[in-house]
Design a protein around this motif. Sequence first.
Motif, PDB file in Angstrom:
ATOM      1  N   GLU A 629       0.536 -36.626   0.033  1.00 15.03           N
ATOM      2  CA  GLU A 629       0.134 -37.788   0.806  1.00 15.03           C
ATOM      3  C   GLU A 629       0.452 -39.085   0.055  1.00 15.03           C
ATOM      4  OE1 GLU A 629      -0.861 -37.667   3.791  1.00 15.03           O
ATOM      5  OE2 GLU A 629      -1.458 -35.580   4.099  1.00 15.03           O
ATOM      6  N   PRO A 630       0.508 -40.213   0.775  1.00 13.06           N
ATOM      7  CA  PRO A 630       0.672 -41.508   0.097  1.00 13.06           C
ATOM      8  C   PRO A 630      -0.406 -41.714  -0.965  1.00 13.06           C
ATOM      9  CG  PRO A 630       0.972 -41.761   2.453  1.00 13.06           C
ATOM     10  CD  PRO A 630       0.494 -40.346   2.243  1.00 13.06           C
ATOM     11  N   ASN A 631      -0.011 -42.337  -2.067  1.00 12.01           N
ATOM     12  CA  ASN A 631      -0.896 -42.633  -3.212  1.00 12.01           C
ATOM     13  C   ASN A 631      -1.238 -41.391  -4.029  1.00 12.01           C
ATOM     14  OD1 ASN A 631      -1.118 -45.457  -2.622  1.00 12.01           O
ATOM     15  ND2 ASN A 631      -2.527 -44.907  -0.950  1.00 12.01           N
ATOM     16  N   GLN A 632      -0.659 -40.252  -3.685  1.00 13.34           N
ATOM     17  CA  GLN A 632      -0.826 -39.054  -4.507  1.00 13.34           C
ATOM     18  C   GLN A 632       0.368 -38.909  -5.434  1.00 13.34           C
ATOM     19  OE1 GLN A 632      -1.529 -35.789  -1.619  1.00 13.34           O
ATOM     20  NE2 GLN A 632      -3.384 -35.371  -2.773  1.00 13.34           N
ATOM     21  N   GLU A 633       0.106 -38.567  -6.700  1.00 14.11           N
ATOM     22  CA  GLU A 633       1.177 -38.333  -7.668  1.00 14.11           C
ATOM     23  C   GLU A 633       1.579 -36.868  -7.707  1.00 14.11           C
ATOM     24  OE1 GLU A 633       2.911 -40.476  -9.261  1.00 14.11           O
ATOM     25  OE2 GLU A 633       1.757 -42.294  -8.849  1.00 14.11           O
ATOM     26  N   GLU A 634       0.623 -35.965  -7.479  1.00  9.21           N
ATOM     27  CA  GLU A 634       0.889 -34.528  -7.564  1.00  9.21           C
ATOM     28  C   GLU A 634       0.129 -33.802  -6.460  1.00  9.21           C
ATOM     29  OE1 GLU A 634       1.306 -34.052 -12.437  1.00  9.21           O
ATOM     30  OE2 GLU A 634      -0.561 -33.466 -11.436  1.00  9.21           O
ATOM     31  N   MET A 635       0.665 -32.692  -6.031  1.00  6.49           N
ATOM     32  CA  MET A 635      -0.032 -31.780  -5.136  1.00  6.49           C
ATOM     33  C   MET A 635       0.129 -30.381  -5.689  1.00  6.49           C
ATOM     34  SD  MET A 635      -1.965 -31.862  -2.562  1.00  6.49           S
ATOM     35  CE  MET A 635      -2.730 -30.696  -1.436  1.00  6.49           C
ATOM     36  N   LEU A 636      -1.003 -29.727  -6.023  1.00  7.91           N
ATOM     37  CA  LEU A 636      -0.962 -28.443  -6.730  1.00  7.91           C
ATOM     38  C   LEU A 636      -1.899 -27.441  -6.058  1.00  7.91           C
ATOM     39  CD1 LEU A 636      -1.381 -29.980 -10.317  1.00  7.91           C
ATOM     40  CD2 LEU A 636       0.764 -29.575  -9.110  1.00  7.91           C
ATOM     41  N   PRO A 637      -1.593 -26.999  -4.845  1.00  8.66           N
ATOM     42  CA  PRO A 637      -2.485 -26.043  -4.165  1.00  8.66           C
ATOM     43  C   PRO A 637      -2.347 -24.627  -4.736  1.00  8.66           C
ATOM     44  CG  PRO A 637      -0.561 -26.438  -2.825  1.00  8.66           C
ATOM     45  CD  PRO A 637      -0.440 -27.348  -4.020  1.00  8.66           C
ATOM     46  N   GLU A 638      -3.267 -23.744  -4.364  1.00  9.34           N
ATOM     47  CA  GLU A 638      -3.227 -22.344  -4.785  1.00  9.34           C
ATOM     48  C   GLU A 638      -3.397 -21.452  -3.560  1.00  9.34           C
ATOM     49  OE1 GLU A 638      -6.138 -21.510  -7.729  1.00  9.34           O
ATOM     50  OE2 GLU A 638      -5.151 -22.666  -9.303  1.00  9.34           O
ATOM     51  N   PHE A 639      -2.678 -20.318  -3.568  1.00 12.19           N
ATOM     52  CA  PHE A 639      -2.768 -19.357  -2.472  1.00 12.19           C
ATOM     53  C   PHE A 639      -2.733 -17.950  -3.050  1.00 12.19           C
ATOM     54  CE2 PHE A 639      -0.468 -23.102  -0.950  1.00 12.19           C
ATOM     55  CZ  PHE A 639      -1.237 -23.468   0.155  1.00 12.19           C
ATOM     56  N   ARG A 640      -3.469 -17.044  -2.423  1.00 12.33           N
ATOM     57  CA  ARG A 640      -3.392 -15.615  -2.759  1.00 12.33           C
ATOM     58  C   ARG A 640      -2.493 -14.939  -1.738  1.00 12.33           C
ATOM     59  NH1 ARG A 640      -7.787 -13.397  -6.043  1.00 12.33           N
ATOM     60  NH2 ARG A 640      -8.995 -15.147  -6.885  1.00 12.33           N
ATOM     61  N   VAL A 641      -1.543 -14.169  -2.243  1.00  9.56           N
ATOM     62  CA  VAL A 641      -0.538 -13.560  -1.379  1.00  9.56           C
ATOM     63  C   VAL A 641      -0.477 -12.063  -1.651  1.00  9.56           C
ATOM     64  CG1 VAL A 641       1.920 -13.478  -0.824  1.00  9.56           C
ATOM     65  CG2 VAL A 641       0.810 -15.687  -1.245  1.00  9.56           C
ATOM     66  N   ASP A 642      -0.494 -11.270  -0.592  1.00 10.83           N
ATOM     67  CA  ASP A 642      -0.290  -9.820  -0.702  1.00 10.83           C
ATOM     68  C   ASP A 642       1.193  -9.559  -0.906  1.00 10.83           C
ATOM     69  OD1 ASP A 642      -0.114  -7.112  -0.501  1.00 10.83           O
ATOM     70  OD2 ASP A 642      -1.061  -6.938   1.468  1.00 10.83           O
ATOM     71  N   SER A 643       1.554  -9.120  -2.093  1.00  5.02           N
ATOM     72  CA  SER A 643       2.974  -8.950  -2.421  1.00  5.02           C
ATOM     73  C   SER A 643       3.495  -7.542  -2.157  1.00  5.02           C
ATOM     74  CB  SER A 643       3.216  -9.313  -3.886  1.00  5.02           C
ATOM     75  OG  SER A 643       2.336  -8.607  -4.729  1.00  5.02           O
TER      76      SER A 643
END
Length: 820
Positions: A629-643
């Motif tokens: 988003e505007p004014n954000q320097e980083e975006m670091l989400p996390e997700f669990r994935v069935d591999s």
Amino acid sequence: MPTASTSASSKWLLCGASVLAVLTAIAPWLRNHDYLRDFMDYGLVMAAAGRLADGQAAYVDFVTPIQVGFLEINRGVETLFGGTYLGMTYGALLLLLLGGGLLFGLLRRAYGVPAAILGAWIVTALTTAQHTIIWHNVLGVITMALATACMALLTRAENPVRPGRLILLLAACLWIGGVNKISFHLVAVAGCFALALRSILLAPAHWKRSAGLGLLTAIAGGALPLLTELGLTGASFAQWRYNVIELAAGDRAQYLHALADPQFYLRPLHNYYGDLHLPFIGAAIVALFAGLAVAGWPHRRGLDRFALLIAAPACAVAALAALATNQDIAWIALGMAVALALTLGLAFGVRLRPGWQQFTLLALAVVTGCLALESAWRGQRSQFGHEEADRSEYLTIDATDPTFAYLRGLHMPPALVESLQAMPEWLPAPDEAGRRSVFYSTSLEFLERLWPAIPRPGLPLWMHNDTSYQEPQRQLLNQLLSPPSVFDAVYDSVNWSFWPPPAQTAVELFTNTHFVGPVIRHRAPVKRLNWEADAMLAMNTLGINYPPELLTAPEEGSYFAVESGQIFYGSNTGQAQLEFSGISNQLLIRPVIKRLNAPIEQKVSIRFWIEYDIDGVWHPLWEQEVVLEPNQEEMLPEFRVDSRRRRIRLHAHGAQVSANDVLVGWFLPLMLHSVADSTPPPALYRTPSPERATPPSFTAAAIKSPWKPDDVYLRGGGFDEEGYWTMASGDQVWLRSAASLPSLEGVITPTGPADKPLPMVRILWYKGGRVQIVDQFNAIDAPRRFRAWSSGPEGWFGILLDTGWPTRRVRLTIDRVDSP
């Protein structure tokens, strides 16, 4: 009444003393100037001289807290005397003769010839004689001594000297000191201002003369040096301030706390060059100025007494600060103290009883000057280094080879000569200008004079953490070293392999190493993780829980760091790809978007998706759009994935993203599940101890608990005389449990003689490629407990000691296990 013959005898005696002083002062230079044990320190001056000759500008083209005036002086001397390193050394000889002679001339006006000879000789022995080139600390002391002595003579309350040549010398010394090193220069300027102010207070009738001298100090010591440096470099004031003040001050100011430590006065803080015959330099400085204050107290008016009581402690603090903050041999700080004491004696007209003045200086000469000169003769500072060869074994390099012409006539340790002669075989091809895409690390900067490097703007002249490398320089070097590296080759010294973080990680993980003779390492940058590196280092650095060979990355990607310093894989092109071949049911997936040049108000959308492999065919598995988003320097989400226990491929793509707008990529996946296999536990190190059969008595020796492992796998280790199981560097113990254990506890106890370092211990849980680091610590000289637990059903518990230098042995005892 002295006779003519007595007067003639005295003159001959003083003449002989003068000749003896000169010969003894230059003797260390004569002995050592064409010898060099190591290129640490002097090598950076050689490199700077070459860069300046090529038209590069200090502060602009390269970062350096060492001031350009000092570098230009050495370049000028080198050019004047033949363009070789030996030519540069003649600058030290000139400084010995000129600096000592001028100081003698100034001291003679107040102290007389005998005392002036001794005073100038002591300062020279303590400072200039310690180095074989003009060194900025030494030049700083000499210019400070001359400038303050000139001002002391010009402002003396009794029999003041009329302006003349002294003013020219004062201005010249302030100017040279100002372009040389700011710390010593500030002392000189402060001293000159203080002496001018004292003259105004004590002799108001001469206030105009004293005020004029103060104005001269401001111009010659302030405006002129700054304008000179800005003119020589083309730098802005902000660039000058950053290089000269901010870089150095941030590192050195922390050492001032040592002044509150009593041990500082008994032993130098920076004792890199070996023990001195006079270790209590700090105490000697305090005693020197205390004695001066006591000697100058009688027959003085109240205001002048107050001035003396301010000046003596202030000079002592200045010399002590130099002792604390300058990483040079401690003799130089003592030389600064003696020079300041002589200046105060000149200014305040301090007089000892007849005979005591010469006796005091003679005692100083014997106790400090002779010891310092003996240190200089041995080359304790100028010949500092780690090579063990005796100087009788030193060699000169082939002067007929034009490559080595710069080092003509220089004697070096055989190991260093061997490495230099082997270097051409390990050099990449030069560009059209004859420059190579290489990086020379600490103590190897001088190699630029033999094989020039392509300039890298923003990198410092030399590599020293904090002194020249602060956070911007550390990150830049890390970026240049990380894949895809801009360098074709990186060279570091076996003796000085100290890389600033995070560049140290980049060097260990992203280069393959070969030795160039005994003392130089050639590191070839690679386009992916360096699988020759220890997996344990890679796991700790990258924050992964599996051996790094499970990862595959295309060459167009690279490794970067987010604000917290955590490393991720990605690119600046708006798209990235990464492949993971670990067998797992579930992974933790962490996409990354980091703003670079995209305007802060711009919204950035990146599509992340994952595929999995079935018999060579890739199928969709997961997809997510992530928005910065505007004014954000980083975006670091996390997700669990069935591999799905399959090889997977991770993708990132920004359709509307231009190059260098953002960094996109992934933190490397984390395994949340693993599948047991029948293979032995991984080595995790390049050179672990060899596998060995498990002795029947191992369990009884190492496990003091009712629980018994379902399997044991050993690398190295053995029993001690008391029947305990012991381990050393590279040894591993793996214990398999078919059940999940809530807790497995034990003790690491050092044993044997304390003649080796203690090892680094890693406590792990492993199953099917998944490695959970439960604990890691340096063993201590006492029993140290640890605790581990299962991260899933069944698995191996590992107790591993790092490879590397030989270490002390430790006893392993498992004494408590909570089993289901």
